[in-house]
Design an enzyme around this catalytic site. Structure first.
Site, PDB file in Angstrom:
ATOM      1  N   HIS A  72       3.265   9.535  -8.881  1.00 15.47           N
ATOM      2  CA  HIS A  72       4.426   9.271  -9.739  1.00 15.47           C
ATOM      3  C   HIS A  72       3.948   8.611 -11.030  1.00 15.47           C
ATOM      4  O   HIS A  72       3.333   7.557 -10.998  1.00 15.47           O
ATOM      5  CB  HIS A  72       5.433   8.360  -9.013  1.00 15.47           C
ATOM      6  CG  HIS A  72       6.201   9.082  -7.943  1.00 15.47           C
ATOM      7  ND1 HIS A  72       7.412   8.653  -7.475  1.00 15.47           N
ATOM      8  CD2 HIS A  72       5.927  10.222  -7.273  1.00 15.47           C
ATOM      9  CE1 HIS A  72       7.856   9.491  -6.547  1.00 15.47           C
ATOM     10  NE2 HIS A  72       6.963  10.445  -6.401  1.00 15.47           N
ATOM     11  N   TYR A 201      15.447   2.207  -8.788  1.00 15.52           N
ATOM     12  CA  TYR A 201      15.874   0.874  -8.348  1.00 15.52           C
ATOM     13  C   TYR A 201      17.187   0.595  -9.095  1.00 15.52           C
ATOM     14  O   TYR A 201      17.187   0.593 -10.334  1.00 15.52           O
ATOM     15  CB  TYR A 201      14.852  -0.196  -8.739  1.00 15.52           C
ATOM     16  CG  TYR A 201      13.531  -0.130  -7.987  1.00 15.52           C
ATOM     17  CD1 TYR A 201      12.539   0.776  -8.348  1.00 15.52           C
ATOM     18  CD2 TYR A 201      13.271  -0.983  -6.923  1.00 15.52           C
ATOM     19  CE1 TYR A 201      11.325   0.831  -7.670  1.00 15.52           C
ATOM     20  CE2 TYR A 201      12.059  -0.936  -6.236  1.00 15.52           C
ATOM     21  CZ  TYR A 201      11.098  -0.030  -6.619  1.00 15.52           C
ATOM     22  OH  TYR A 201       9.899   0.021  -5.942  1.00 15.52           O
ATOM     23  N   PRO A 293      10.689  -6.806  -0.424  1.00 20.89           N
ATOM     24  CA  PRO A 293      10.167  -5.460  -0.698  1.00 20.89           C
ATOM     25  C   PRO A 293      10.392  -4.943  -2.118  1.00 20.89           C
ATOM     26  O   PRO A 293       9.773  -3.954  -2.504  1.00 20.89           O
ATOM     27  CB  PRO A 293      10.903  -4.577   0.316  1.00 20.89           C
ATOM     28  CG  PRO A 293      12.107  -5.353   0.713  1.00 20.89           C
ATOM     29  CD  PRO A 293      11.752  -6.789   0.582  1.00 20.89           C
ATOM     30  N   LYS A 297       5.185  -4.355  -2.954  1.00 22.79           N
ATOM     31  CA  LYS A 297       3.886  -5.034  -3.000  1.00 22.79           C
ATOM     32  C   LYS A 297       3.301  -5.378  -1.616  1.00 22.79           C
ATOM     33  O   LYS A 297       2.113  -5.700  -1.513  1.00 22.79           O
ATOM     34  CB  LYS A 297       3.994  -6.336  -3.824  1.00 22.79           C
ATOM     35  CG  LYS A 297       4.161  -6.086  -5.303  1.00 22.79           C
ATOM     36  CD  LYS A 297       2.888  -5.553  -5.939  1.00 22.79           C
ATOM     37  CE  LYS A 297       3.103  -4.936  -7.290  1.00 22.79           C
ATOM     38  NZ  LYS A 297       2.814  -3.513  -7.370  1.00 22.79           N
ATOM     39  N   TYR A 392       3.755  -3.188 -11.670  1.00 26.70           N
ATOM     40  CA  TYR A 392       4.164  -2.190 -10.671  1.00 26.70           C
ATOM     41  C   TYR A 392       2.965  -1.359 -10.203  1.00 26.70           C
ATOM     42  O   TYR A 392       2.835  -1.079  -9.017  1.00 26.70           O
ATOM     43  CB  TYR A 392       5.261  -1.287 -11.237  1.00 26.70           C
ATOM     44  CG  TYR A 392       5.973  -0.489 -10.163  1.00 26.70           C
ATOM     45  CD1 TYR A 392       6.955  -1.075  -9.365  1.00 26.70           C
ATOM     46  CD2 TYR A 392       5.659   0.846  -9.933  1.00 26.70           C
ATOM     47  CE1 TYR A 392       7.600  -0.359  -8.365  1.00 26.70           C
ATOM     48  CE2 TYR A 392       6.298   1.578  -8.945  1.00 26.70           C
ATOM     49  CZ  TYR A 392       7.271   0.970  -8.169  1.00 26.70           C
ATOM     50  OH  TYR A 392       7.906   1.687  -7.159  1.00 26.70           O
TER      51      TYR A 392
HETATM   52  P1  FAD Z   1       1.633  -5.262  10.265  1.00 30.59           P
HETATM   53  O1  FAD Z   1       1.938  -3.919   9.781  1.00 30.59           O
HETATM   54  O2  FAD Z   1       2.750  -6.158  10.653  1.00 30.59           O
HETATM   55  O3  FAD Z   1       0.659  -5.086  11.502  1.00 30.59           O
HETATM   56  C1  FAD Z   1       0.320  -6.159  12.364  1.00 30.59           C
HETATM   57  C2  FAD Z   1      -0.050  -5.613  13.721  1.00 30.59           C
HETATM   58  O4  FAD Z   1      -0.439  -6.687  14.561  1.00 30.59           O
HETATM   59  C3  FAD Z   1       1.127  -4.935  14.412  1.00 30.59           C
HETATM   60  O5  FAD Z   1       0.769  -3.645  14.836  1.00 30.59           O
HETATM   61  C4  FAD Z   1       1.469  -5.849  15.570  1.00 30.59           C
HETATM   62  O6  FAD Z   1       1.934  -5.141  16.711  1.00 30.59           O
HETATM   63  C5  FAD Z   1       0.123  -6.510  15.842  1.00 30.59           C
HETATM   64  N1  FAD Z   1       0.237  -7.821  16.514  1.00 30.59           N
HETATM   65  C6  FAD Z   1       1.177  -8.777  16.337  1.00 30.59           C
HETATM   66  N2  FAD Z   1       0.943  -9.834  17.131  1.00 30.59           N
HETATM   67  C7  FAD Z   1      -0.173  -9.529  17.829  1.00 30.59           C
HETATM   68  C8  FAD Z   1      -0.914 -10.229  18.816  1.00 30.59           C
HETATM   69  N3  FAD Z   1      -0.531 -11.442  19.239  1.00 30.59           N
HETATM   70  N4  FAD Z   1      -2.011  -9.649  19.334  1.00 30.59           N
HETATM   71  C9  FAD Z   1      -2.410  -8.410  18.907  1.00 30.59           C
HETATM   72  N5  FAD Z   1      -1.740  -7.700  17.968  1.00 30.59           N
HETATM   73  C10 FAD Z   1      -0.646  -8.259  17.433  1.00 30.59           C
HETATM   74  N6  FAD Z   1       6.314  -3.191   2.249  1.00 30.59           N
HETATM   75  C11 FAD Z   1       6.534  -2.424   1.204  1.00 30.59           C
HETATM   76  O7  FAD Z   1       5.700  -2.417   0.275  1.00 30.59           O
HETATM   77  N7  FAD Z   1       7.673  -1.662   1.167  1.00 30.59           N
HETATM   78  C12 FAD Z   1       8.595  -1.641   2.202  1.00 30.59           C
HETATM   79  O8  FAD Z   1       9.584  -0.946   2.152  1.00 30.59           O
HETATM   80  C13 FAD Z   1       8.381  -2.432   3.299  1.00 30.59           C
HETATM   81  N8  FAD Z   1       9.259  -2.478   4.333  1.00 30.59           N
HETATM   82  C14 FAD Z   1       9.008  -3.303   5.392  1.00 30.59           C
HETATM   83  C15 FAD Z   1       9.905  -3.400   6.437  1.00 30.59           C
HETATM   84  C16 FAD Z   1       9.686  -4.268   7.528  1.00 30.59           C
HETATM   85  C17 FAD Z   1      10.685  -4.356   8.673  1.00 30.59           C
HETATM   86  C18 FAD Z   1       8.501  -5.069   7.530  1.00 30.59           C
HETATM   87  C19 FAD Z   1       8.227  -6.018   8.679  1.00 30.59           C
HETATM   88  C20 FAD Z   1       7.601  -4.961   6.476  1.00 30.59           C
HETATM   89  C21 FAD Z   1       7.847  -4.100   5.405  1.00 30.59           C
HETATM   90  N9  FAD Z   1       6.955  -3.980   4.333  1.00 30.59           N
HETATM   91  C22 FAD Z   1       7.196  -3.202   3.288  1.00 30.59           C
HETATM   92  C23 FAD Z   1       5.736  -4.702   4.282  1.00 30.59           C
HETATM   93  C24 FAD Z   1       4.555  -3.839   4.730  1.00 30.59           C
HETATM   94  O9  FAD Z   1       4.977  -2.880   5.645  1.00 30.59           O
HETATM   95  C25 FAD Z   1       3.560  -4.795   5.288  1.00 30.59           C
HETATM   96  O10 FAD Z   1       3.093  -5.585   4.215  1.00 30.59           O
HETATM   97  C26 FAD Z   1       2.384  -4.128   6.018  1.00 30.59           C
HETATM   98  O11 FAD Z   1       2.820  -3.552   7.209  1.00 30.59           O
HETATM   99  C27 FAD Z   1       1.321  -5.160   6.316  1.00 30.59           C
HETATM  100  O12 FAD Z   1       0.370  -4.634   7.177  1.00 30.59           O
HETATM  101  P2  FAD Z   1      -0.365  -5.561   8.217  1.00 30.59           P
HETATM  102  O13 FAD Z   1      -1.307  -4.634   8.930  1.00 30.59           O
HETATM  103  O14 FAD Z   1      -0.898  -6.770   7.530  1.00 30.59           O
HETATM  104  O15 FAD Z   1       0.765  -6.079   9.216  1.00 30.59           O
HETATM  105  C1  DHB Z   2       9.768   1.882  -0.689  1.00 27.72           C
HETATM  106  C2  DHB Z   2       9.979   0.596  -0.349  1.00 27.72           C
HETATM  107  C3  DHB Z   2       9.963  -0.374  -1.327  1.00 27.72           C
HETATM  108  O1  DHB Z   2      10.148  -1.652  -1.019  1.00 27.72           O
HETATM  109  C4  DHB Z   2       9.768  -0.058  -2.648  1.00 27.72           C
HETATM  110  O2  DHB Z   2       9.806  -1.037  -3.586  1.00 27.72           O
HETATM  111  C5  DHB Z   2       9.541   1.241  -2.988  1.00 27.72           C
HETATM  112  C6  DHB Z   2       9.539   2.210  -1.991  1.00 27.72           C
HETATM  113  C7  DHB Z   2       9.802   2.924   0.351  1.00 27.72           C
HETATM  114  O3  DHB Z   2       9.964   2.614   1.531  1.00 27.72           O
HETATM  115  O4  DHB Z   2       9.665   4.107   0.010  1.00 27.72           O
END
Ligand code: FAD
Ligand code: DHB
Length: 401
Positions: A72, A201, A293, A297, A392
């Site tokens: 994009h 947005y 969100p 980021k 962004y």
């Molecule tokens: P996570 O993806 O949370 O992975 C952590 C892993 O650790 C999980 O698989 C979990 O099962 C595991 N775990 C937890 N506890 C334990 C334990 N005790 N022992 C072993 N394993 C464990 N970001 C965006 O940019 N846009 C979005 O739209 C967006 N939507 C989101 C919606 C939700 C509901 C959430 C929670 C987050 C969202 N985020 C979004 C943020 C983004 O998805 C996260 O920043 C990203 O997933 C971070 O990755 P991570 O691997 O650090 O953590």
């Molecule tokens: C999406 C989520 C976000 O928080 C954002 O800023 C842009 C895109 C998405 O899930 O596609």
């Protein structure tokens, strides 16, 4: 069991770190609480900065993204039906973002992990981290009713906000910063063509909305909802009707609706834990920080932590320089706070804070005027648009000293 690096959590942070370390010949084991299928069922981020795209290339897992992802060049902001396009590419001298879902990134990383032969322990219960300040830390957990013990040199806490790693650091050795927002995002995924080529947005008197996408046939939409709302009380029809009221009228008129594949409410939070290292334990991604969100980021900040830790551990194991570990937390926190600030600012500008302001008796209309003026200034001045574009697409990653 014995390994060089024990990685707690098999989400995107843990899997990406594991793959990058493997490529450097550094042995690692991932310990994950749930199953792989459960992880792939979580619908989360969709926009990848260039830094993350480059890192996926470095990890050797970019082939499908390059085929199926969409670059994009711009993003739209709609303010009470007035549309502004931020030309990311022109305003940043060439930078863009990649539209490719977190689920797909995770699937590609899981496939690479299987091919690498590195071990992943799924459905691990009661994970505990021990002696993380010593040179011989270890991890214990239960799997299939049997106790498992992993000796290692370093532990990467990639286990998300609710994980065990951060809590292993004694309270008097960490400081936490937090803001919880008085609303959530209701998200809906549907197999319908996106309503616009680029993301929109939208800020309206009824609240925020985001039109995003996963592919030419799959859309992702979000609307701001009160924290008291329950997802069960939002029918698909009610969601589409509310979404249409918040997006520009011509977009709403042409929108294709359909049954939801997934629908969920995510609360919004800003959170940082400092420092991100304690002895031989490193916190990575959501384990150390959460952003609201708005601005996409979350996943991108997790990726820059991974990039830094991977460089640190490569220098430790392949360059014999143990002191590199001290660089991890300061380098990460500089970029994390920048992402926190941008996400907080975008959230403030684009959402309706009526409920919160009514509660503490603030002057709602004065606040609204400040925010309206702020956004109008940024969107109508080239300097303002440049600031949004630069943030962004994401700041460059900082190298080790
Ligand atoms: P996570 O993806 O949370 O992975 C952590 C892993 O650790 C999980 O698989 C979990 O099962 C595991 N775990 C937890 N506890 C334990 C334990 N005790 N022992 C072993 N394993 C464990 N970001 C965006 O940019 N846009 C979005 O739209 C967006 N939507 C989101 C919606 C939700 C509901 C959430 C929670 C987050 C969202 N985020 C979004 C943020 C983004 O998805 C996260 O920043 C990203 O997933 C971070 O990755 P991570 O691997 O650090 O953590
Ligand atoms: C999406 C989520 C976000 O928080 C954002 O800023 C842009 C895109 C998405 O899930 O596609």
């Amino acid at each position: 069991m014995q390994t060089q690096v024990a990685i707690i959590g098999g989400g995107p942070s843990g899997l990406l770190l594991g793959q990058l370390l493997h490529k450097q010949g550094i042995d690692n084991v991932i310990v994950e609480r749930v199953s792989g299928d459960y992880i792939l069922g979580r619908i989360r981020a969709g926009i990848l900065e260039q830094g993350l795209v480059d890192l996926l290339h470095e990890a050797g897992v970019a082939d499908r993204m390059m085929k199926e992802g969409h670059v994009h060049d711009g993003v739209e902001l709609s303010i009470d039906d007035e549309r502004f396009r931020i030309n990311l590419k022109e305003l940043t001298g060439g930078a863009t973002v990649m539209c490719y879902g977190q689920t797909e990134v995770t699937r590609d990383l899981m496939d690479a992990r299987k091919a690498s032969g590195q071990q992943t322990c799924y459905e691990a219960e009661n994970t505990e981290l021990h002696d993380v300040k010593s040179d011989q830390p270890y991890v214990t957990f239960m799997q299939n009713g049997e106790p498992v013990h992993i000796n290692c040199q370093y532990i990467a806490g990639c286990d998300g906000f609710h994980g065990v790693s951060r809590k292993t650091i004694p309270e008097d050795s960490r400081k936490e910063f937090e803001r919880v927002y008085p609303f959530g995002w209701l998200g809906l995924l549907a197999d319908t063509p996106p309503c616009n080529d680029e993301l929109i947005y939208a800020k309206t008197q009824r609240g925020f909305a985001l039109a995003s996408q996963r592919s030419p046939t799959r859309s992702r939409y979000y609307i701001q909802v009160p924290l008291t709302d329950k997802v069960e009380n939002w029918s698909d029809d009610a969601f589409w009707a509310e979404l249409k009221k918040r997006l520009p009228a011509d977009i709403a008129a042409n929108m294709v609706t359909g049954p939801s594949i997934e629908k969920s409410i995510a609360p919004l939070r800003s959170f940082v834990c400092e420092p991100m290292q304690y002895g031989n334990l490193f916190l990575v991604g959501d384990a150390a920080h959460i952003v609201p969100p708005t601005g996409a980021k979350g996943l991108n900040l997790a990726a820059s932590d991974v990039a830094t830790l991977y460089k640190v551990l490569t220098r430790v194991f392949n360059g014999g320089d143990k002191s590199a570990v001290e660089q991890y937390s300061p380098i990460c926190l500089r970029r994390v706070w920048n992402g926190e600030r941008f996400s907080w600012w975008m959230t403030n500008m684009m959402h309706n804070f009526d409920e919160e302001l009514a509660k503490d008796g603030s002057d709602r209309e004065t606040h609204q005027r400040f925010m309206d003026s702020e956004i109008h200034y940024y969107l109508t001045s080239e300097a303002g648009q440049k600031v949004i574009a630069e943030q962004y697409v994401g700041l460059p990653y900082e190298d080790l000293a």
